[in-house]
Design a protein around this motif. Sequence first.
Motif, PDB file in Angstrom:
ATOM      1  N   LEU A 299       8.188  -2.836   5.017  1.00  0.00           N
ATOM      2  CA  LEU A 299       7.570  -1.510   5.015  1.00  0.00           C
ATOM      3  C   LEU A 299       6.789  -1.322   3.721  1.00  0.00           C
ATOM      4  N   ASP A 300       5.908  -0.332   3.734  1.00  0.00           N
ATOM      5  CA  ASP A 300       5.210   0.010   2.506  1.00  0.00           C
ATOM      6  C   ASP A 300       6.011   1.054   1.738  1.00  0.00           C
ATOM      7  N   LEU A 301       5.440   1.559   0.649  1.00  0.00           N
ATOM      8  CA  LEU A 301       6.173   2.498  -0.195  1.00  0.00           C
ATOM      9  C   LEU A 301       6.494   3.795   0.536  1.00  0.00           C
ATOM     10  N   ARG A 302       5.674   4.182   1.508  1.00  0.00           N
ATOM     11  CA  ARG A 302       5.896   5.414   2.260  1.00  0.00           C
ATOM     12  C   ARG A 302       6.775   5.214   3.481  1.00  0.00           C
ATOM     13  N   GLY A 303       7.284   3.994   3.670  1.00  0.00           N
ATOM     14  CA  GLY A 303       8.187   3.731   4.784  1.00  0.00           C
ATOM     15  C   GLY A 303       7.492   3.393   6.082  1.00  0.00           C
ATOM     16  N   ARG A 304       6.201   3.076   6.065  1.00  0.00           N
ATOM     17  CA  ARG A 304       5.475   2.714   7.267  1.00  0.00           C
ATOM     18  C   ARG A 304       5.386   1.202   7.391  1.00  0.00           C
ATOM     19  N   PRO A 305       5.343   0.679   8.627  1.00  0.00           N
ATOM     20  CA  PRO A 305       5.215  -0.782   8.796  1.00  0.00           C
ATOM     21  C   PRO A 305       3.931  -1.294   8.151  1.00  0.00           C
ATOM     22  N   LYS A 306       4.026  -2.421   7.480  1.00  0.00           N
ATOM     23  CA  LYS A 306       2.864  -2.993   6.818  1.00  0.00           C
ATOM     24  C   LYS A 306       1.909  -3.593   7.842  1.00  0.00           C
ATOM     25  N   THR A 307       0.615  -3.454   7.553  1.00  0.00           N
ATOM     26  CA  THR A 307      -0.423  -4.070   8.379  1.00  0.00           C
ATOM     27  C   THR A 307      -0.794  -5.404   7.751  1.00  0.00           C
ATOM     28  N   LEU A 308      -0.520  -6.476   8.497  1.00  0.00           N
ATOM     29  CA  LEU A 308      -0.782  -7.810   7.977  1.00  0.00           C
ATOM     30  C   LEU A 308      -2.263  -8.135   8.136  1.00  0.00           C
ATOM     31  N   ARG A 309      -2.869  -8.606   7.064  1.00  0.00           N
ATOM     32  CA  ARG A 309      -4.275  -9.010   7.073  1.00  0.00           C
ATOM     33  C   ARG A 309      -4.357 -10.480   6.716  1.00  0.00           C
ATOM     34  N   ARG A 310      -4.975 -11.236   7.595  1.00  0.00           N
ATOM     35  CA  ARG A 310      -5.096 -12.683   7.388  1.00  0.00           C
ATOM     36  C   ARG A 310      -6.573 -13.048   7.301  1.00  0.00           C
ATOM     37  N   TRP A 311      -6.887 -13.846   6.309  1.00  0.00           N
ATOM     38  CA  TRP A 311      -8.260 -14.287   6.109  1.00  0.00           C
ATOM     39  C   TRP A 311      -8.436 -15.652   6.769  1.00  0.00           C
ATOM     40  N   VAL A 312      -9.535 -15.816   7.487  1.00  0.00           N
ATOM     41  CA  VAL A 312      -9.831 -17.081   8.144  1.00  0.00           C
ATOM     42  C   VAL A 312     -11.121 -17.640   7.564  1.00  0.00           C
ATOM     43  N   ILE A 313     -11.282 -18.944   7.689  1.00  0.00           N
ATOM     44  CA  ILE A 313     -12.458 -19.620   7.151  1.00  0.00           C
ATOM     45  C   ILE A 313     -13.605 -19.471   8.140  1.00  0.00           C
ATOM     46  N   ALA A 314     -14.750 -19.009   7.657  1.00  0.00           N
ATOM     47  CA  ALA A 314     -15.934 -18.881   8.509  1.00  0.00           C
ATOM     48  C   ALA A 314     -16.567 -20.250   8.678  1.00  0.00           C
ATOM     49  N   THR A 315     -16.657 -20.720   9.925  1.00  0.00           N
ATOM     50  CA  THR A 315     -17.197 -22.057  10.199  1.00  0.00           C
ATOM     51  C   THR A 315     -18.672 -22.020  10.581  1.00  0.00           C
ATOM     52  N   GLY A 316     -19.205 -20.875  10.994  1.00  0.00           N
ATOM     53  CA  GLY A 316     -20.607 -20.802  11.414  1.00  0.00           C
ATOM     54  C   GLY A 316     -21.561 -20.810  10.229  1.00  0.00           C
TER      55      GLY A 316
END
Length: 369
Positions: A299-316
Motif C-alpha cells: 500500500l501507499d502512505l494513504r493506505g491505497r493499493p500501489k499502482t505498479l508501473r513497468r518500463w519497457v524497451i522501445a524497439t521501433g
Amino acid sequence: MNGGQVGRSRTAVVQPCARCGARWAVQGKPLHWCPRCHGVLLSPAPVDAPADRRNYRWVARPPGRKASASQPVRRTGTAETPRYHQIPRWGLQDRPAAPAAETYRPLAAWTDRLEQLLVATAVVFLVAAVAELGRYGILLRNRTRLIQPWLLWISDAAVTVSAVLALALALMSAVALVGWLAETRRVAYANVGESDSRSLFTLVLGCVVPIANLIWPGIFLTEAARRTGDGDPRLLRAVRIWWAAWLLNAVLVLVALIYRFANSLQVQADGVLVAMWTDVVAAGVAVASLGLVRDFAGLDLRGRPKTLRRWVIATGPVRPVIEPVRRAPAAAIRDDAVVGADAPAVDDAAVEDRAGASADAGQQEVVAK
C-alpha cells in the motif's frame, strides 16, 4: 427339465420364484406357489423381458452354487428395516477438513493497533513541538517584558504533558512494531520456503538494547525486504530512508539531552529549540514507520493499493512527427509536366532547369520570410 424347472426350455413365458429364484415354465394356468420351496411365484413374463417390463428381481449367488429342491433357501436377517446405529466404516469416509492451526502471534493485541498508534504518536509529537516552540517564543518575549505567571504555567503544563504522552505512545508503538516485525519476517521467510533464523527474543533484544537498536532494526528489516516481492528495490529504499530517519532522531535526542545540562541561559534557550526539532523529527520517524508498514503490505502512505508501473524497451525506430522537406526527383517533375497524351515532348535539360529554378525560388522565399 427337472420338475417343470426351465433349464434350456423353448418356453417363452416363465414365472420366477420370489424366494429361491427358480423359474418355472407356464403351461396352461399360472401357478401361485413354487413347487420347490413353496414361495410366491411372480406373474408370468417373457424370459428375455427387459428390466422395465419385469416384476421380479435377480438374485446373485456365489459361482457354482445352486439351490436344490430338498434344501429350502433360508432367509437371513430380521423382519425389521435394515438400519445402522452408527456411520459405517466400510465405505468412503467424508471427514470434514481439519481446521487450520492458528499461528502464534506474539504481541497481537499491540500489533493489531499499530497504525493507530503510529498516527497518534506522530500527532502528539507535533503537538509537543508546537509546545516547545511556544516556550521558545515566551523566552524571546521575556528578554524585554515580564511574562504573566498563568501563561508560564500553561506553557510548562503543555510541554510536560505533551512530552510524557509522546514518550508513552512512542514506547507502545515500539512494542507494536516489534510484534509487527516478527510477523512480517515470518511471512517473508515462509514465502521463499524458509524459516526465520532469528527468534523473538533476538528481535526484542536488537530493538530494545541501547546503541544496538540503532543498527539491528535496519538489518532485520533489510533481511525481510529482500525476501518480500522478489527483493523489490523500492522496498529496500524505503527501509534505508526509515533507517536514516531513525539514526537522525537518535542523534537529535542525544544532543537535546546534552543541552539539558547547560548552565547558560542562552544555551538552555537553544536547547528548547533543539527539543522542538527533535519532536519534529520524531513525528517524521512515526510517519516513516507507518509508510514502511504499508509498503510491506503493498500500500501507499494513504493506505491505497500501489499502482505498479513497468518500463519497457522501445524497439521501433524513432520517427519525427513532421517529415523534413525534401527536393522532388527529376522523374516526378517530368511526370507532372506531361499534361496529356498529345502534349509536346519536354527536354530533360529544360525540366532540370525548371526544377532548379523552383528550388531557388523556394529558398529565396524562405529567406525573405
